[in-house]
Scaffold this active site. Structure first.
Site, PDB file in Angstrom:
ATOM      1  N   ASP A   1      29.874   2.767  -1.465  1.00  0.00           N
ATOM      2  CA  ASP A   1      28.646   2.073  -1.017  1.00  0.00           C
ATOM      3  C   ASP A   1      27.505   2.315  -2.012  1.00  0.00           C
ATOM      4  O   ASP A   1      27.263   1.465  -2.855  1.00  0.00           O
ATOM      5  CB  ASP A   1      28.242   2.477   0.402  1.00  0.00           C
ATOM      6  CG  ASP A   1      27.499   1.366   1.126  1.00  0.00           C
ATOM      7  OD1 ASP A   1      27.447   0.231   0.613  1.00  0.00           O
ATOM      8  OD2 ASP A   1      26.966   1.611   2.229  1.00  0.00           O
TER       9      ASP A   1
ATOM     10  N   HIS B   1      33.585  -1.744  -2.822  1.00  0.00           N
ATOM     11  CA  HIS B   1      32.253  -1.821  -2.193  1.00  0.00           C
ATOM     12  C   HIS B   1      31.324  -0.783  -2.814  1.00  0.00           C
ATOM     13  O   HIS B   1      31.334   0.387  -2.444  1.00  0.00           O
ATOM     14  CB  HIS B   1      32.400  -1.597  -0.676  1.00  0.00           C
ATOM     15  CG  HIS B   1      31.166  -1.904   0.106  1.00  0.00           C
ATOM     16  ND1 HIS B   1      31.172  -2.699   1.233  1.00  0.00           N
ATOM     17  CD2 HIS B   1      29.873  -1.533  -0.062  1.00  0.00           C
ATOM     18  CE1 HIS B   1      29.942  -2.795   1.718  1.00  0.00           C
ATOM     19  NE2 HIS B   1      29.133  -2.076   0.942  1.00  0.00           N
TER      20      HIS B   1
ATOM     21  N   GLU C   1      28.743  -2.363  10.810  1.00  0.00           N
ATOM     22  CA  GLU C   1      28.243  -1.089  10.293  1.00  0.00           C
ATOM     23  C   GLU C   1      27.200  -0.558  11.268  1.00  0.00           C
ATOM     24  O   GLU C   1      27.438   0.402  11.984  1.00  0.00           O
ATOM     25  CB  GLU C   1      27.627  -1.302   8.891  1.00  0.00           C
ATOM     26  CG  GLU C   1      26.995  -0.068   8.287  1.00  0.00           C
ATOM     27  CD  GLU C   1      26.188  -0.386   7.018  1.00  0.00           C
ATOM     28  OE1 GLU C   1      25.826  -1.549   6.790  1.00  0.00           O
ATOM     29  OE2 GLU C   1      25.919   0.572   6.266  1.00  0.00           O
TER      30      GLU C   1
ATOM     31  N   GLY D   1      22.025  -6.158   3.857  1.00  0.00           N
ATOM     32  CA  GLY D   1      20.691  -5.939   4.420  1.00  0.00           C
ATOM     33  C   GLY D   1      20.823  -5.572   5.891  1.00  0.00           C
ATOM     34  O   GLY D   1      21.936  -5.400   6.395  1.00  0.00           O
TER      35      GLY D   1
ATOM     36  N   HIS E   1      29.013  -7.863   4.983  1.00  0.00           N
ATOM     37  CA  HIS E   1      28.674  -6.581   5.607  1.00  0.00           C
ATOM     38  C   HIS E   1      28.662  -6.819   7.122  1.00  0.00           C
ATOM     39  O   HIS E   1      27.804  -7.567   7.624  1.00  0.00           O
ATOM     40  CB  HIS E   1      27.276  -6.125   5.202  1.00  0.00           C
ATOM     41  CG  HIS E   1      27.204  -5.359   3.925  1.00  0.00           C
ATOM     42  ND1 HIS E   1      27.278  -5.960   2.704  1.00  0.00           N
ATOM     43  CD2 HIS E   1      27.056  -4.023   3.684  1.00  0.00           C
ATOM     44  CE1 HIS E   1      27.162  -5.020   1.762  1.00  0.00           C
ATOM     45  NE2 HIS E   1      27.028  -3.842   2.325  1.00  0.00           N
TER      46      HIS E   1
HETATM   47  O1  LIG Z   1      25.401  -0.214   3.571  1.00  0.00           O
HETATM   48  C1  LIG Z   1      24.646  -1.189   3.425  1.00  0.00           C
HETATM   49  N1  LIG Z   1      24.482  -2.070   4.441  1.00  0.00           N
HETATM   50  C2  LIG Z   1      23.706  -3.164   4.341  1.00  0.00           C
HETATM   51  N2  LIG Z   1      23.013  -3.450   3.239  1.00  0.00           N
HETATM   52  C3  LIG Z   1      23.111  -2.593   2.196  1.00  0.00           C
HETATM   53  C4  LIG Z   1      23.901  -1.453   2.247  1.00  0.00           C
HETATM   54  N3  LIG Z   1      23.778  -0.812   1.072  1.00  0.00           N
HETATM   55  C5  LIG Z   1      22.948  -1.535   0.310  1.00  0.00           C
HETATM   56  N4  LIG Z   1      22.523  -2.610   0.994  1.00  0.00           N
HETATM   57  C6  LIG Z   1      21.575  -3.651   0.550  1.00  0.00           C
HETATM   58  O2  LIG Z   1      22.222  -4.472  -0.398  1.00  0.00           O
HETATM   59  C7  LIG Z   1      21.281  -4.827  -1.401  1.00  0.00           C
HETATM   60  C8  LIG Z   1      21.979  -5.409  -2.620  1.00  0.00           C
HETATM   61  O3  LIG Z   1      22.784  -4.478  -3.253  1.00  0.00           O
HETATM   62  C9  LIG Z   1      20.488  -3.556  -1.577  1.00  0.00           C
HETATM   63  O4  LIG Z   1      19.244  -3.782  -2.195  1.00  0.00           O
HETATM   64  C10 LIG Z   1      20.341  -3.067  -0.149  1.00  0.00           C
HETATM   65  O5  LIG Z   1      19.193  -3.648   0.441  1.00  0.00           O
HETATM   66 ZN   LIG Z   2      27.116  -1.865   1.371  1.00  0.00          ZN
END
Ligand SMILES: O=c1[nH]cnc2c1ncn2[C@@H]1O[C@H](CO)[C@@H](O)[C@H]1O
Ligand SMILES: [Zn+2]
Length: 383
Positions: A316, A35, A227, A197, A224
């Site tokens: 992440d 991830h 979280e 997102g 996702h």
């Molecule tokens: O931890 C997270 N939780 C949810 N969305 C995320 C996280 N980290 C990044 N992104 C989202 O995933 C998109 C594509 O890589 C990023 O542009 C961000 O908006």
């Molecule tokens: Zn993520």
């Protein structure tokens, strides 16, 4: 004589083996990363370079060091929504073929230098179309960059394999199209699909058609979930959408009850996750920034590891968290006194959960990961 982890051995051997791994050994240990966001892992200097080359004037800082600090601080907001705002800048500089190739190559190089031997790196193709690239051109540029980074790592004496996961943004409506894209590039550098997102208000079931399509194609996906939002999101991701893995999934802790006397009782969902060996892509530092956990010591990974959930350790967003796999493990070693055996356990868990074919996962475990740890674990003999 047993050490803290209950392993036997003579007093002298116990002392040598039980020593906690230092930064150097953590870095050299083979690690597997499931991830990691491509647009969350750029080098600050590269962001500055590309912004200059492409005329993007929106960066809050022009000095790489100060820009790196800005990302870490801005992402330290305690809310996922505010954390995600920082991606406006990284996506702004990822709109050309050259930028995507460069950033993907540097990503593979940086992970290899950090001791990662296998990585699945994700990004949302739909966020890289503003410079006129097509979805296919985006995927091909990133794949080319990963191959270039693998070659550079090899030339530097390191081996890494990087697969791409295509992400669809959960607030948008392109998930079926992105799932089809992931399927088209299967065996051509793309190993699976994801949605990301803001979680609250955007349940995974909004994208059911994409998941059903991928299941019909016998393809793999992670979601996702769990979280910023809790058990309902995890439950939907697994029982409605059929996710192979959970991106984070850390809120499964809400279904685990520890009594005063230490007895643990799992709710139905937590038991299902453990019994079915559903991989949890845990990202400790990211969780501290978005408020999903208060401290490393209180992070659910400690309990989840003790209960033998299929837990994995991940970065992440290396830029927003100022982190690396080495740093994540350093924090865990410091907090939970994890040994190389614990690191190997997390690493084998991750490799078992990867989206590449079974025979390749097995060979990575038996021919790369286990020998790597055996080498590190025997170093005390030669000191
Ligand atoms: O931890 C997270 N939780 C949810 N969305 C995320 C996280 N980290 C990044 N992104 C989202 O995933 C998109 C594509 O890589 C990023 O542009 C961000 O908006
Ligand atoms: Zn993520």
């Amino acid at each position: 004589m047993t050490d803290d982890n209950g392993r036997g051995g003579s007093a002298a051997a116990g002392a040598g083996r039980a020593a906690l791994p230092d930064t150097d050994r953590i870095r050299r240990a083979p690690k597997v990363l499931l991830h990691d966001h491509l647009d969350g892992g750029l080098r600050p200097g590269t962001v500055v370079d590309i912004a200059r080359e492409t005329g993007y004037s929106g960066l809050p800082e022009s000095d790489p060091e100060r820009l790196g600090a800005w990302f870490r601080e801005a992402a330290d907001s305690g809310s996922l929504e505010r954390y995600l705002e920082t991606f406006a800048h990284t996506c702004a500089v990822l709109q050309t073929r050259d930028a995507l190739v460069r950033v993907a190559a540097e990503c593979a190089e940086d992970l290899a230098a950090d001791g990662v031997v296998y990585a699945e790196v994700r990004y949302a193709p739909e966020q890289h179309l503003q410079g006129g690239l097509s979805l296919e051109q985006v995927v091909e540029a990133v794949n080319e960059g990963f191959r270039e980074g693998e070659r550079r790592a090899y030339a530097a004496g390191r081996r890494i394999r990087v697969g791409a996961l295509l992400t669809a943004m959960r607030h948008a409506a392109r998930s079926l199209e992105i799932a089809e894209l992931a399927n088209r590039y299967r065996d051509l550098g793309v190993v699976g699909f994801d949605i990301a997102g803001a979680e609250a208000g955007f349940p995974p079931t909004r994208h059911l058609d994409a998941f059903e399509y991928l299941k019909r194609e016998n393809n793999h996906f992670t979601i996702h979930a769990g979280e910023a939002f809790g058990l309902p999101s995890i439950w939907q991701a697994l029982q409605w959408c059929g996710a192979d893995r959970l991106g984070h999934g850390v809120r499964i802790i809400d279904d685990i009850h520890v009594a005063e006397d230490g007895t643990v009782k799992l709710g139905r969902l937590a038991a299902y996750v453990r019994d079915k060996r559903i991989p949890l892509e845990l990202c400790p530092t990211s969780n501290l920034q978005t408020g999903a956990a208060a401290s490393y010591a209180e992070h659910p990974i400690g309990l989840l590891r003790r209960l033998y959930f299929r837990a994995t350790v991940n970065t992440d967003n290396r830029l927003m968290s100022g982190t690396s796999m080495t740093r994540e493990f350093e924090e865990l070693v410091r907090t939970f006194h994890y040994t190389l055996d614990d690191m190997q356990w997390f690493t084998v868990n991750a490799m078992k959960s990867a989206f590449i074919p079974f025979d390749e996962r097995l060979a990575m475990i038996n021919e790369v990961i286990k020998p790597g740890y055996a080498g590190l674990k025997s170093e005390w003999l030669f000191r």
